[in-house]
Design a protein around this motif. Structure first.
Motif, short mmCIF file in Angstrom:
data_model
loop_
_atom_site.label_atom_id
_atom_site.label_comp_id
_atom_site.label_asym_id
_atom_site.label_seq_id
_atom_site.Cartn_x
_atom_site.Cartn_y
_atom_site.Cartn_z
N GLY A 348 17.90 -4.32 -26.05
CA GLY A 348 18.65 -3.17 -25.56
C GLY A 348 17.82 -1.97 -25.19
N LEU A 349 16.56 -2.18 -24.80
CA LEU A 349 15.73 -1.06 -24.35
C LEU A 349 16.13 -0.69 -22.93
CD1 LEU A 349 12.16 -1.98 -25.62
CD2 LEU A 349 13.78 -0.38 -26.65
N GLN A 350 16.55 0.54 -22.73
CA GLN A 350 17.05 0.96 -21.42
C GLN A 350 15.95 1.52 -20.52
OE1 GLN A 350 20.34 0.43 -20.56
NE2 GLN A 350 20.44 -0.59 -22.56
N THR A 351 14.83 1.92 -21.07
CA THR A 351 13.82 2.62 -20.27
C THR A 351 12.47 1.90 -20.23
OG1 THR A 351 13.07 3.97 -22.15
CG2 THR A 351 14.88 4.85 -20.80
N LYS A 352 12.44 0.65 -20.67
CA LYS A 352 11.19 -0.10 -20.67
C LYS A 352 11.40 -1.49 -20.07
CE LYS A 352 9.34 2.27 -24.77
NZ LYS A 352 8.34 3.09 -24.05
N GLY A 353 10.30 -2.09 -19.65
CA GLY A 353 10.36 -3.46 -19.15
C GLY A 353 10.30 -3.58 -17.65
N ALA A 354 10.43 -2.47 -16.93
CA ALA A 354 10.39 -2.50 -15.47
C ALA A 354 9.78 -1.20 -14.96
CB ALA A 354 11.78 -2.70 -14.88
N LEU A 355 9.37 -1.20 -13.70
CA LEU A 355 8.75 -0.03 -13.09
C LEU A 355 9.62 0.50 -11.96
CD1 LEU A 355 5.02 -1.22 -13.01
CD2 LEU A 355 6.14 0.29 -14.69
N THR A 356 10.86 0.80 -12.30
CA THR A 356 11.79 1.38 -11.35
C THR A 356 12.02 2.85 -11.72
OG1 THR A 356 13.60 0.47 -12.68
CG2 THR A 356 12.92 -0.78 -10.75
N ALA A 357 12.59 3.59 -10.81
CA ALA A 357 12.74 5.04 -10.99
C ALA A 357 13.43 5.37 -12.31
CB ALA A 357 13.50 5.64 -9.82
N GLY A 358 12.85 6.28 -13.08
CA GLY A 358 13.41 6.73 -14.34
C GLY A 358 12.92 5.97 -15.55
N MET A 359 12.22 4.86 -15.34
CA MET A 359 11.71 4.08 -16.47
C MET A 359 10.44 4.71 -17.02
SD MET A 359 13.94 1.62 -16.63
CE MET A 359 13.34 0.13 -17.43
N ASP A 360 10.15 4.43 -18.29
CA ASP A 360 8.90 4.89 -18.87
C ASP A 360 7.72 4.30 -18.10
OD1 ASP A 360 10.35 6.18 -20.82
OD2 ASP A 360 10.10 4.59 -22.31
N ALA A 361 6.69 5.11 -17.90
CA ALA A 361 5.51 4.65 -17.16
C ALA A 361 4.58 3.87 -18.09
CB ALA A 361 4.79 5.84 -16.54
N ASP A 362 5.09 2.75 -18.58
CA ASP A 362 4.33 1.81 -19.41
C ASP A 362 3.94 0.65 -18.51
OD1 ASP A 362 5.18 3.50 -21.41
OD2 ASP A 362 6.43 2.01 -22.43
N PHE A 363 2.65 0.45 -18.28
CA PHE A 363 2.25 -0.61 -17.36
C PHE A 363 0.83 -1.07 -17.65
CE2 PHE A 363 1.35 3.46 -15.34
CZ PHE A 363 0.08 3.30 -14.81
N VAL A 364 0.49 -2.18 -17.02
CA VAL A 364 -0.86 -2.73 -17.12
C VAL A 364 -1.45 -2.85 -15.72
CG1 VAL A 364 -0.48 -3.99 -19.27
CG2 VAL A 364 0.04 -5.11 -17.09
N PRO A 368 -6.77 -10.04 -10.25
CA PRO A 368 -6.04 -11.22 -9.74
C PRO A 368 -6.20 -12.45 -10.63
CG PRO A 368 -7.11 -10.07 -7.94
CD PRO A 368 -7.61 -9.43 -9.21
N ALA A 369 -7.28 -12.50 -11.44
CA ALA A 369 -7.48 -13.61 -12.38
C ALA A 369 -6.76 -13.37 -13.71
CB ALA A 369 -8.96 -13.83 -12.62
N LEU A 370 -5.98 -12.29 -13.79
CA LEU A 370 -5.20 -11.91 -14.97
C LEU A 370 -6.06 -11.50 -16.15
CD1 LEU A 370 -2.20 -14.44 -14.89
CD2 LEU A 370 -2.50 -12.26 -13.71
N ASP A 371 -7.16 -10.83 -15.85
CA ASP A 371 -7.92 -10.15 -16.89
C ASP A 371 -7.44 -8.70 -16.93
OD1 ASP A 371 -9.62 -12.32 -17.60
OD2 ASP A 371 -10.78 -11.97 -15.77
N LEU A 372 -7.42 -8.13 -18.12
CA LEU A 372 -6.90 -6.77 -18.27
C LEU A 372 -7.93 -5.73 -17.83
CD1 LEU A 372 -4.40 -5.21 -19.41
CD2 LEU A 372 -5.75 -4.89 -21.49
N VAL A 373 -7.49 -4.81 -16.99
CA VAL A 373 -8.31 -3.68 -16.58
C VAL A 373 -7.97 -2.45 -17.43
CG1 VAL A 373 -8.90 -2.11 -14.68
CG2 VAL A 373 -8.50 -4.55 -14.22
N SER A 374 -6.67 -2.16 -17.56
CA SER A 374 -6.26 -1.01 -18.35
C SER A 374 -4.81 -1.14 -18.78
CB SER A 374 -6.47 0.31 -17.58
OG SER A 374 -5.77 0.30 -16.35
N THR A 375 -4.48 -0.42 -19.86
CA THR A 375 -3.12 -0.38 -20.40
C THR A 375 -2.68 1.08 -20.45
OG1 THR A 375 -3.59 -2.31 -21.79
CG2 THR A 375 -1.65 -1.00 -22.36
N TRP A 376 -1.46 1.34 -19.98
CA TRP A 376 -0.92 2.69 -19.89
C TRP A 376 0.40 2.78 -20.64
CZ3 TRP A 376 -2.82 6.30 -15.88
CH2 TRP A 376 -3.94 5.81 -15.19
N ILE A 377 0.58 3.86 -21.40
CA ILE A 377 1.84 4.14 -22.07
C ILE A 377 2.25 5.57 -21.72
CG2 ILE A 377 3.03 4.40 -24.28
CD1 ILE A 377 1.22 2.28 -25.45
N ALA A 378 3.46 5.72 -21.19
CA ALA A 378 3.99 7.02 -20.78
C ALA A 378 3.03 7.77 -19.84
CB ALA A 378 4.29 7.89 -22.01
#
Length: 385
Positions: A348-364, A368-378
């Motif tokens: 039931g998280l309403q503001t996480k899990g997607a990068l659409t308008a109004g969502m928390d800016a939590d992203f990775v 292209p090989a799926l290695d992590l470059v950076s992690t962002w929260i808010a």
């Protein structure tokens, strides 16, 4: 200085679809839009993520530990922060520290630690998952059987009180030790009730879904199996659309063929989602550790008690996504959804899990090989590879 940021040059997956030649716009810790490059305001701070992939941050509903720490070991806000930081190194931006079956005093201490972590605004902390102690001894797995017991009024009140405190709260229970009325009280208080570590029948599972259960903990593991005459909890998990279902994708807990079958068979709207069930080894060089006085050994990519019983997992969420993408052959977008929009919907998280308008800016940001470059929260970088 402008608070508006524009991440440019990357291929963006917003949780539902892909965007090329566009910018992810961040304003005050929220996603404001995904826009064509020509529409990026001149005043925005541009961040070049050229050639990379941007995706929603991962959500993990079952994390026992990380960074050398288990929640069960002297629960505290500092330990929760250490666990969250360890998993941020692998792209997890929101998680539920999970308490494995323990005494009532330890449970109370874990809840207090959760309150302190919330007050301290620990990045990535969104609530707690109490996995037990109200389980079935017959399906105990690595849980200490002497701590398993029926839910009493004091236990119920302690969990219900958390309903308004945390953005998300899960308790894993077995019908053998929790009544339908107690499940209804938990559900009505906003607690996500998950069925797990149980030998319950398909019919009993259906009854508990009616009472308010809405989730199943680590499908196939520590539960009644799918038989052609007795479908068990596995059959209920796949059949009932009311249930969202956690899956450990490490290749040890569930065979890849069974994972693929389950993913195809799951009836909605409740969906499958990935959990790590990670222990303290993630982000550490630990080769063994203790849980409730019993030593757990790390070897060959998995964790086991001395008798061979699985005891949590030794996998992070990014590796889980790679597994379902590379081994099961899931489309990358579908694989990412298993760790983003699906778990967000399940709790039931309403503001996480997607990068659409109004969502928390939590992203990775990923290669292209799926290695992590950076992690962002808010909108802030919490880990840079």
């Amino acid at each position: 200085m402008s608070t508006v940021q524009a991440l440019i040059g990357a291929r963006i997956f917003d949780g539902h679809g892909w965007h090329d030649d566009k910018a992810l716009m961040i304003d005050a810790g929220k996603v404001s839009a995904i826009v064509p490059l020509a529409d990026v305001p001149a005043s925005a701070a541009r961040i070049d993520a050229g050639g990379q992939i941007i995706a929603p941050g991962f959500i993990d509903c079952q994390v026992n530990g990380g960074g050398g720490v288990l929640l069960n070991d002297k629960p505290s806000a500092d330990h929760i922060a250490q666990i969250c930081a360890a998993h941020a190194r692998f792209g997890t931006t929101a998680l539920l520290p999970t308490l494995i079956t323990d005494t009532r005093d330890v449970t109370r201490a874990a809840i207090a630690a959760g309150h302190a972590a919330k007050a301290a605004q620990v990045p990535g902390f969104i609530g707690l998952h109490l996995e037990g102690p109200h389980l079935s001894v017959a399906r105990k797995g690595a849980h200490e059987p002497s701590y398993i017991r029926p839910m009493e009024d004091e236990d119920l009140a302690m969990i219900v009180d958390c309903g308004e405190t945390f953005p998300a709260m899960i308790t894993t229970i077995a019908p053998e030790n929790v009544s339908e009325a107690q499940v209804s009280a938990l559900s009505n208080a906003g607690i996500t009730v998950s069925l797990g570590h149980t030998d319950c029948t398909f019919e009993t599972a259906k009854t508990y879904v009616t009472a308010g259960a809405s989730m199943v903990t680590h499908l196939f593991n520590a539960m009644s199996q799918l038989g052609h005459r007795q479908p068990g909890l596995v059959g209920a998990a796949l059949s009932f659309g009311e249930l969202s279902v956690g899956l450990i994708a490490d290749g040890f807990h569930v065979d890849p063929a069974a994972m693929s079958i389950a993913l195809r068979a799951k009836q909605g709207p409740g969906k499958m989602f990935l959990v790590t069930d990670a222990m303290s080894t993630i982000g550490s060089d630990q080769q063994s550790f203790f849980l409730n006085g019993r030593e757990i050994f790390r070897e060959g990519g998995c964790l086991r008690l001395a008798d061979g019983t699985f005891a949590g997992s030794d996998i992070d969420m990014l590796s889980s996504i790679r597994f379902v993408h590379d081994v099961l052959g899931l489309d990358l977008g579908d694989a990412v959804q298993l760790a983003t929009v699906n778990p967000a919907a399940a709790i039931g998280l309403q503001t996480k899990g997607a990068l659409t308008a109004g969502m928390d800016a939590d992203f990775v940001v990923l290669t292209p090989a799926l290695d992590l470059v950076s992690t962002w929260i808010a909108g802030d970088t919490v880990f840079q590879a």
